[in-house]
Structure formats: C-alpha cells, structure tokens
Design a protein around this motif. Sequence first.
Motif, short mmCIF file in Angstrom:
data_model
loop_
_atom_site.label_atom_id
_atom_site.label_comp_id
_atom_site.label_asym_id
_atom_site.label_seq_id
_atom_site.Cartn_x
_atom_site.Cartn_y
_atom_site.Cartn_z
N GLY A 56 -0.67 46.72 51.35
CA GLY A 56 -1.39 46.27 53.08
C GLY A 56 -2.01 47.58 53.07
N ALA A 57 -3.33 47.39 54.04
CA ALA A 57 -3.99 48.33 54.12
C ALA A 57 -3.03 49.83 55.87
CB ALA A 57 -5.31 48.32 54.80
N SER A 58 -2.26 48.69 56.56
CA SER A 58 -1.50 49.57 57.19
C SER A 58 -0.49 48.35 58.41
CB SER A 58 -2.84 49.83 58.48
OG SER A 58 -3.66 48.24 59.28
N MET A 59 0.57 48.65 58.75
CA MET A 59 0.99 48.62 59.66
C MET A 59 0.74 46.66 59.73
SD MET A 59 1.81 49.79 63.26
CE MET A 59 2.25 48.89 64.92
N THR A 60 -0.70 47.12 60.57
CA THR A 60 -1.01 45.75 61.49
C THR A 60 -1.98 45.43 60.74
OG1 THR A 60 -2.84 46.93 62.67
CG2 THR A 60 -0.23 46.37 63.37
N ASP A 61 -2.49 45.70 59.69
CA ASP A 61 -3.84 44.82 59.15
C ASP A 61 -3.69 43.70 57.91
OD1 ASP A 61 -5.11 45.72 61.36
OD2 ASP A 61 -6.29 47.36 59.64
N ALA A 62 -2.29 44.15 57.32
CA ALA A 62 -1.82 44.10 55.69
C ALA A 62 -1.63 41.96 56.30
CB ALA A 62 -0.20 44.42 55.68
N ARG A 63 -0.64 41.64 57.09
CA ARG A 63 -1.02 40.16 57.11
C ARG A 63 -1.65 39.55 58.00
NH1 ARG A 63 3.34 37.47 54.71
NH2 ARG A 63 3.65 39.16 52.85
N VAL B 98 -10.02 48.38 69.25
CA VAL B 98 -9.03 48.30 68.48
C VAL B 98 -8.24 47.31 69.09
CG1 VAL B 98 -6.46 49.18 67.62
CG2 VAL B 98 -8.52 50.46 67.44
N ASP C 250 5.86 46.44 49.97
CA ASP C 250 4.98 46.10 49.60
C ASP C 250 3.21 46.66 50.00
OD1 ASP C 250 2.04 44.18 49.69
OD2 ASP C 250 2.85 43.70 51.54
N HIS C 251 3.19 47.59 48.49
CA HIS C 251 2.11 48.79 48.91
C HIS C 251 1.10 48.25 49.47
CE1 HIS C 251 4.95 51.96 47.71
NE2 HIS C 251 5.71 50.89 48.61
N LYS D 220 6.48 39.61 67.67
CA LYS D 220 5.89 39.91 66.01
C LYS D 220 4.51 40.56 66.33
CE LYS D 220 8.14 40.11 61.73
NZ LYS D 220 8.12 40.00 60.27
N ARG E 269 -10.52 44.34 68.46
CA ARG E 269 -9.92 43.61 66.63
C ARG E 269 -8.85 43.50 66.74
NH1 ARG E 269 -11.95 45.43 62.01
NH2 ARG E 269 -9.90 46.00 61.63
N GLU F 215 0.83 36.57 62.98
CA GLU F 215 1.01 35.57 61.85
C GLU F 215 1.06 34.52 61.94
OE1 GLU F 215 3.34 38.29 58.78
OE2 GLU F 215 3.50 39.23 60.85
#
Lengths: 502, 341
Positions: free
Chosen positions: A487-494, A449, A484-485, A56, A452, A459
């Motif tokens: 998360g801020a974005s595809m990659t930052d949520a977790r 990016v 789940d809604h 991932k 970051r 994960e």
Amino acid sequence: MESSDTAILLSRLQFAFTIGFHYLFPPLTIGLGLLMVIMEGLYLKTRDFQYEAMAKFWTKIFALIFAIGVASGIVMEFQFGTNWASYSRYVGDIFGAALAAEGIFAFFLESGFLAVLVFGWDRVSPRMHFFSTLMVSLGSIFSAVWIIVANSWQQTPAGFKIVEQMLPSGASIPVAELTDFWVAVFNHSTLHRLSHTLVGAMIAGSFLVISVSAFYLLKKRHEDFAKRNIRIALPFAMVFCLLALVTGDVQGKNVAEHQPAKLAAMEGQFETARNAPLHVFGIPNVAEERVDFGLAMPGMLSMLVGWNTDTEIIGLSEFPETDRPPVHLTFQAFHAMVGLGMFMIALTVVGTILLYRDKLFTQRWLLRIFVVAIIAPMAANQLGWIVAEVGRQPWIVYPQYVDGDWANPIGGLRTADGHSHSVSAVEIAISMAMTGFIYLLLLITWLFVLDRKIKAGPESPEDLARAAAERGGGWFATATQRADHSGASMTDARDGDGRREN
Amino acid sequence: MEIPFLNMLWFILLGVLLAGYAILDGFDLGVGILHLGAKTDRERRIFMNSIGPLWDGNEVWLVTFGGALFAAFHDAYATAFSGFYLTFWLLLAALIGRAVSMEFRSKLDTPGWRKLFDYGFFSASTLATLLFGVAVGSTMSGLKIGDDMEYHGTFFDLLGVFPAITGVFAVAMFAMHGSIYLYLKTEGDLQKRVHGWMWRTFGFFLAMFVITTVYALVSVPAATDNFRDYPWCWVVVILNVLAIANIPRAIYLNRPAYAFISSCCSIAAFVFLFGVALYPNLLVSSIDPAYNLNIVNAASSRGTLLIMAIIAAVGMPFVLTYTGIIYWTFRGKVEIGKFSY
C-alpha cells in the motif's frame, strides 16, 4: 511602554482570524465523533460490514480534520500570552486553570485514543477500537466543556474578587482572584453556551456526513453506503437543528439578563422599551439610532425574552457610548445565523419526512442542496461566535452591573487594556503575515486532500467481508499477521470502489 | 523568602511536565531532525510511522505545560510569552509545519509532493528544537524585565552566544535521543545504518554538552549559584554524567533499550538542572534582581493552586494510564500497513 492603537487593532484582527480558522475544525470533529460512535456501535451489534466501511471511512476524514484542529489550537493557547499578556495577568487565576484542566482531562484523552482509532484497526480488538472511538468523542466534548467554561467566565464572571497586585515598581494592578471554583465554573452562562455550542457542533458533523453521502448518490457511487449514512445522519441532524432553536432561545434569554448591551446590539434596540420588536432583517442606523429597511414583528423580542410583550428590553442608549458594542456586525451576524438556522430546520425536516416516505433518494434537487448545505452550519457556527465575541465588546472580561445602573460598570477589563505592553505593531504584523500565509496554504492543501479522499470513497463491504473471512473472522487475528507492504499509504492502499476483479 | 508548599509543588509539577515533554516529544523531534538520512520512500515512511501514533500525544505535554504555567504562575506566562513574541510565533509555525508534513505526506504518491513534506518535516523539527533550546538559554542568561514585570528588550536581545549554544545543544540531544529510538523501531539494513548514527549523534551531543557546561560555568553565574546553597543537587549532576556515560556503554553492548532509558534520564536531569539554575525564580531580570519573577510573586492565588493540585491529582493517573496503553499498543518494530502514513 503602552500599546499603540495599531498594535491593538492588529492583535484583534489576528485573534479573530486565528480563532475563526481554528473553529472551522472542532465542531466537525465533535459532531463526527459522536456519529462514528453510533456507526461503530452498530457494526459491533450487527456485524454488518457496511457499518465497518462507514466507521473506517469517517475515521480517515476525522483524522484529517483533527490534525488541523490540533495544530491551529496550539496557536490559541500561546496567543493569550503572546498578544494579550495584560489580560492573562488579570484572568490567569481562573482562565488559566480552565485551560490547564482542558489539557489534562481532554487533550490527553483525545490524542491518545486517536492513535488507536487511526492506526489501531489491525492491532486491537473491535471492542477496544470501539472504546477508543468513544473516548475520542468524549475527549472532544470535554475539550468543549472546559473552553466554554473559560469563555463563559469572561462573558459572565462569577466566583471571584478583584484584588490589587503590587508590582516591583510600587504601582499596583487589579487582578481577578478565584474565591469559589464551582461558582466560577458554573457561572451564569456556562451551561447555556455549552449546550448551544455542542448542538451547533453536532449539526456541523452530521451535515458533513449528509453532504458527502448526497454527493455519492448524485454520482451513483457507493449508493448503499451513502443511504446508510443518511439514514443515521439526517434524523440526527434534524433533532439537533430543532435543539438549536431551543438552546438558542435559552441562551438569548440569558444574554438579555446578563449582557443586555449585547442583546440590544443583536436586535438594534437603541431605546429601552416594552413591546420591543424582533427584526427578520434590517440595517441598523447607529447615527439615527434606528433600524432602516427593516421587517419587524412587533412585540416579539419582548415576547421571546419574557414570554410577555410587556417585558422591558434595555436599549443601547442606557450605556455610555464608549461601552457599546459594534452594532452592525453583531446585528447582521445574529440575523444571518438565525436565518441559516431556520433554513437548516426546514431542510432537515423536509428531508427526514421524505426519507421515511422512501422518496428522498430520488429527489435529485434536494440532494444537490444537501451537498452544498455543509456551508450553512459552518457559517452559522462562525456567525454565532461573532455575535458572542463582538457583542461583548468593548470588554474582554465583562463588568458587573448593579441594579440596572448601566452607566457605571464595576470591574471588568477592556479589550484594549488586555493587550501585551511589550509587543510592537511591527512584530504583530510579522506574525500575522506568517500565520496568514501558513493558514492559507494549509487550507488549500487540506481541501485538496479532503476532496481526494472523498472522491476515493469508502472500502466496499464485500472486500471487508472477504478480508475478515481470510483472517478467520473479525479483526482479532490480524494483529498477529504481517500487514501487506504494497500500500502507498494509510488511506490510499485500499481506496476506490473496491470493485476490483479477483 | 518564605516559599509556601503549593508554590513549591507547582514549580516541581511544571518541571515534571517539561521533562515529560522533552523526553517524549524529544525523540519524535529527533526523528524529524534525522528524517533526511532515510533515503528511500519506504525508509522515510518507516521513520514517520515510528512516531505516527505517538507524536500528537507527546505534544499535548507541551500544551499542558503551557496551560499549567498560565494557571499556576500567570505573570511568568504573560511576561515570557509576550517577551518571546517572535520566537514563539516561529515555534508555532514550526509545530504546525511538522503536524502538516506528517499528515499530508502520505496522501499523494508523487515524488515532488513527498519531497516537499520531507523537507518540511526535517526543517520544522529542527527549527522547533533549536527554538526550545534558545528559549532555555535566554531564560538562564536573564531577560530585560523591568519594574512593571514586562519585557523591555527586543527580539535580538534574546539572541546571544549562550542561547545559540543551548539551541544547538538541544538539536544534538534530540538527534541522539531520536536515533536511539529509531534503532529500537527499525530492522535490517536500515537499522545497521541507524547504528552508525547513534555513535555520531552521541559524539555531537557530547561535544555540545562539554561546550555548554564550560560556557555556563564561566559566564552564566546563575547556573551555579544554587549549588552552593543546595549541595545535594550535585548528586543529580553526578547521576547525569553516569547516565550520559551509560549511553555509549549500552550501545556498545548492543542493549539499545538501556541506551534509550539512559538518554531519557539524562534529558530529565537537564530539565532538573535548568530548574535548579532558576529556582526560586521563573524569569530572571538582567536589569535588577528585584524585578525577577519568582514562584511567589508571579503565582496565582492559593485557592487556584490548590484546585489545580486536585485537578492534577485526579487527572494525571488517567493520563499516565492511557499513555501507557497507547505505548503498549504500538510497541515493537514499525510495520507499514494500510493504515500507516
């Protein structure tokens, strides 16, 4: 209207700049793609969540690299027509076919399955996801195949004849016409250059994985993740570094046979000679036709080309001055590439030995080197292409030589004659300024990016295991759940260490 | 002029690739044109994610169209791309801008960063669409092509009333196409708002359709010449009008899928009519018809056309298969999850 020298110079600079920028990205995706196949394959086999975390994490990095590679790649396809229209008329019958084949066989495959790779974790089964990873990796390799076919045909044209095309004015221009497709595809250098290019890409991809992992080890973060990565990527890198030596040697012999002027420029060989030396370093002196401040191994160039010090090496003086490539750049780029190659072999061999003796992860000095060592394959890939492309000048399509008659090339197209007649220097200056500005911003943003994303890290396998348990095992069930809604974005949520308290 | 089968085949295949591109990238360009109509961050994410997995594959149709033009009619590729020099470099800048805006927007959660890429996405999508339309309009009006197959005009010669009209027409068409697509992909209040946009963009599209048609009939003779020789082409015109008429009908009956299919058909019909207007030419010279680049004098050799036909026959079934798989995988309403933009 003839193109001015300024226009041609600007177009050459623009091409060099845009292709150099573009080629930062494809080697990384080709190499990383295959490593992701290995990682995800291991996950399917072992169901170890650490491998899932790896797959991932690298998919996110891959997507980021791929996006810029695609965006800068479209520029290349357009540029043959915009800036090199006369070239396009000359080679369209063959070169165009290879580009179209790349679109049909490679780009659709890559871009289609990349969607599943990036957005499909929750939507398809693990097997389907693995299959998609495999297809994306295959697509990136197909893409390399067709673009190398096209480039190799320019370097060592075959399977064609020159015909005169009538223009409405009554004048005629020579153009290449395909006579045998497979001979054109498998011309004298396709396989040699393809193998060396792919090997270079594998090295770039694996060094990226090693670099990021070494960074985590030094920071004492995600250590298990980092060690697993290195256990896969380091031996992988070592094998391909050694293969680079082999494929490079084969390619060198091929250049000696089919493009002797390029080889002579690579080594600063001005006179035809037996027992020709191989330079470790030096500064070619074109005016005096010798190499200054050089350290040379006598006879080694002859030895490498023909396995015999008696092998004759064709010197640059055999060629009319207008047919010789720039010596300085070709020579230095070649020697820098070889030097970096040797450095990478030493680094990966030492690293792999320490890895198997269980001592690598405590050698902080070596890990520090690995962090910055990603620069080495990136630079070597660029330098290799500089040798290939500068070394074939002044030709955009290489001519044929018969029976060692180096003074009388047959056919071929000079780079200066390949330029678009209808484009002015002012227009090119505008497009260069625009592209330069966009690429600079793009590169800065991309690095920001990427940085970051690397600092955010993967994960944790515990989180992934917990998530899998909640779903009742595997990714299978998730497609039916609402994501789940929050998360801020595809990659930052977790993102983050995943060590959050429950 | 005798037209060999393979040359005709490749003219048709290029039309298919162009239509495929216009239909597929058309809706995602349209989403970009409408992007600023979404107000909250969440709405904008829904817009971007509605096309997130698809836009990249859609753009490959353009890349393949370019490659196929290069392979099959390389003189037309060379003349057009060098002739449209600044237009195409601007187009490249717009295409890069779009890709980057979508890829980077989600990566940082600050309002300034997101706003930057929101505007980038909108302006790049609009500019790209406008330039496509301008290129089509210029091609139909004819270019200053000389007896050496080269373009002899300047950047400003490409701009005229008709290219400007077709440019705006393209923006209207893709905005409508995109709004119907968004209606299919959204839910709730947002969908209600998008419903209003479908009507408004359709009105805009209809107005531009009438203006473009009238202007073409009056002052672009090439646009209608072929209809005299090939009267059956009127069938496509009629079908196109029916498809366009079906769009408001389907919206009214609340059957958005039919509206979307109708707008796809209409775009395909416009590409077809563009082809008919040009046929058998690819590029028309405004200096002398003898300098036109047509599908015979600008073509590659028979051998290459044949090989390319085989490559297309082998490759396109695969392309269609996995395009189908991808669209099936990402069917349904947009859901924002951890893997979304």
